[in-house]
Design an enzyme around this catalytic site. Structure first.
Site, PDB file in Angstrom:
ATOM      1  N   MET A   1      12.001  10.933  51.112  1.00 16.21           N
ATOM      2  CA  MET A   1      10.536  11.015  51.082  1.00 16.21           C
ATOM      3  C   MET A   1       9.968  10.180  52.235  1.00 16.21           C
ATOM      4  O   MET A   1       8.811   9.761  52.199  1.00 16.21           O
ATOM      5  CB  MET A   1      10.004  10.536  49.731  1.00 16.21           C
TER       6      MET A   1
ATOM      7  N   HIS B   1      14.413   3.518  55.778  1.00 11.01           N
ATOM      8  CA  HIS B   1      14.948   2.170  55.929  1.00 11.01           C
ATOM      9  C   HIS B   1      16.455   2.281  56.185  1.00 11.01           C
ATOM     10  O   HIS B   1      17.007   3.400  56.227  1.00 11.01           O
ATOM     11  CB  HIS B   1      14.624   1.314  54.698  1.00 11.01           C
ATOM     12  N   GLN B   2      17.094   1.135  56.301  1.00  7.44           N
ATOM     13  CA  GLN B   2      18.528   1.097  56.611  1.00  7.44           C
ATOM     14  C   GLN B   2      19.352   1.919  55.631  1.00  7.44           C
ATOM     15  O   GLN B   2      20.374   2.493  55.993  1.00  7.44           O
ATOM     16  CB  GLN B   2      19.033  -0.355  56.548  1.00  7.44           C
ATOM     17  N   GLY B   3      18.932   1.925  54.372  1.00  7.49           N
ATOM     18  CA  GLY B   3      19.670   2.679  53.352  1.00  7.49           C
ATOM     19  C   GLY B   3      19.693   4.163  53.681  1.00  7.49           C
ATOM     20  O   GLY B   3      20.750   4.813  53.623  1.00  7.49           O
ATOM     21  N   HIS B   4      18.514   4.698  54.064  1.00  3.12           N
ATOM     22  CA  HIS B   4      18.475   6.117  54.461  1.00  3.12           C
ATOM     23  C   HIS B   4      19.358   6.350  55.685  1.00  3.12           C
ATOM     24  O   HIS B   4      20.068   7.353  55.774  1.00  3.12           O
ATOM     25  CB  HIS B   4      17.050   6.533  54.850  1.00  3.12           C
TER      26      HIS B   4
ATOM     27  N   GLN C   1       6.961  14.979  41.494  1.00  6.99           N
ATOM     28  CA  GLN C   1       7.813  13.990  40.822  1.00  6.99           C
ATOM     29  C   GLN C   1       7.074  12.675  40.565  1.00  6.99           C
ATOM     30  O   GLN C   1       7.658  11.736  40.060  1.00  6.99           O
ATOM     31  CB  GLN C   1       9.113  13.753  41.605  1.00  6.99           C
TER      32      GLN C   1
ATOM     33  N   GLU D   1      22.919   5.353  45.450  1.00 10.10           N
ATOM     34  CA  GLU D   1      23.177   4.959  44.060  1.00 10.10           C
ATOM     35  C   GLU D   1      22.061   4.090  43.477  1.00 10.10           C
ATOM     36  O   GLU D   1      22.099   3.774  42.303  1.00 10.10           O
ATOM     37  CB  GLU D   1      24.510   4.215  43.962  1.00 10.10           C
TER      38      GLU D   1
ATOM     39  N   MET E   1      17.203  -1.834  48.967  1.00  8.99           N
ATOM     40  CA  MET E   1      16.256  -1.240  49.917  1.00  8.99           C
ATOM     41  C   MET E   1      15.530  -0.063  49.275  1.00  8.99           C
ATOM     42  O   MET E   1      16.142   0.755  48.581  1.00  8.99           O
ATOM     43  CB  MET E   1      16.994  -0.784  51.161  1.00  8.99           C
TER      44      MET E   1
ATOM     45  N   SER F   1      11.672   2.390  49.926  1.00  6.86           N
ATOM     46  CA  SER F   1      10.463   2.592  50.734  1.00  6.86           C
ATOM     47  C   SER F   1       9.294   1.806  50.147  1.00  6.86           C
ATOM     48  O   SER F   1       8.381   1.404  50.850  1.00  6.86           O
ATOM     49  CB  SER F   1      10.121   4.079  50.778  1.00  6.86           C
TER      50      SER F   1
END
Ligand code: PAF
Length: 282
Positions: free
Chosen positions: A30, A34-37, A61, A150, A186, A188
């Site tokens: 969405m 961030h780093q996770g994406h 959602q 996760e 992390m 958004s």
């Protein structure tokens, strides 16, 4: 970098680059990357011939209008981050009309009860919205592999169920949580926290880690009470739920039995900003 706002042009392009053994990796997001994406994208890039990233704040959602309105929308910065990572990424940033074609409503799904736990209880309709958009995006992108973090563990299990029940030809790859330096998962939504709130939010992972450390010696009831007391003493946070659940069924557990995998799940509010986290316990 190829950026598409319409599904027809995206599908035509994907057809044009398709070769007999090519694989498409897909990272649905969405935005507010961030780093996770970026870690999900990195993994997709390393495992597939082509990688598609979608950026779409899916209205169906959200059960809370304020949360939807305030959800960060940062497409230009997102594109810069992806360009810096790898300019071969194919971006799909559709309009609501392109996805919903004038009928912005969710379909109704049965995820064998997974949808009724935790997030499902506190965010009515959320997983119907997630099921609707993920299925729609899979139809458009037709990925070989799709990558999900996760942190949204319940979402990950639900997407696997969606794929199973609808016999979709895509492999769902779950990827570990990416954390800030202070171990905050992390998200958004972290962008909306002040520096001090971000700092204080370290208590979320500290609490989960302590639960994991005590899991073999304390009862679930004691752990539940202890977590409640931590957040009752802390005025910055409003605990929405803390649950120890069976990892497979996501049902809340009250006793520890041999042979099951357990996971702790938490949702807290910081000044109206909702944060979730999870940890595997055994
Ligand atoms: O996890 C998210 O960001 C969203 O729920 C998803 C999977 C992109 C669907 O809108």
């Amino acid at each position: 970098m190829q950026i598409f706002t319409g599904k027809v042009a995206l599908m035509d392009y994907l057809k044009s680059i398709s070769t007999p053994n090519c694989t498409i990796g897909f990272v649905p997001t969405m935005g507010a990357l961030h780093q996770g994406h970026l870690a999900l994208m990195q993994r997709s890039l390393s495992e597939n011939t082509a990688t598609v990233v979608s950026i779409f704040v899916n209205p169906t959602q959200f059960n809370n209008a304020e949360d939807l309105a305030k959800y960060p929308r940062t497409l230009t910065a997102d594109v810069d981050k992806m360009e810096a990572l790898n300019s071969n990424i194919i971006v799909y940033a559709p309009t609501v009309e392109d996805i919903y074609e004038g009928n912005t409503v969710s379909k109704s799904f049965d995820f064998d009860g997974l949808e009724n736990q935790m997030e499902g209880q506190f965010r009515p309709g959320h997983f119907d919205g997630v099921g609707t958009i993920v299925k729609r995006l899979f139809e458009i992108v037709q990925p070989t592999n799709a990558y999900f973090g996760e942190k949204d563990f319940q979402q990950l299990q639900i997407v696997k169920k969606l794929v199973d029940k609808n016999h979709l030809n895509v492999t769902i790859v779950g990827c570990p949580i990416f954390r800030e330096v202070n171990q905050l998962a992390m998200s958004s939504r972290n962008e909306r926290l002040t520096a001090q709130e971000r700092d204080e939010a370290t208590v979320i992972f500290e609490t989960l880690s302590e639960v994991k450390a005590r899991f073999n010696t304390d009862s679930i009831e004691r752990l539940n009470n202890w977590v409640k007391s931590v957040f009752e003493k802390n005025p910055t946070f409003d605990l929405e739920y803390f649950v120890i659940a069976d990892e497979a069924t996501l049902q809340t557990q009250t006793n520890i039995e041999a042979g099951k995998n357990y996971r702790a799940f938490i949702a807290v509010y910081v000044n109206n900003i909702r944060l979730i986290d999870t940890i595997s316990l055994n």
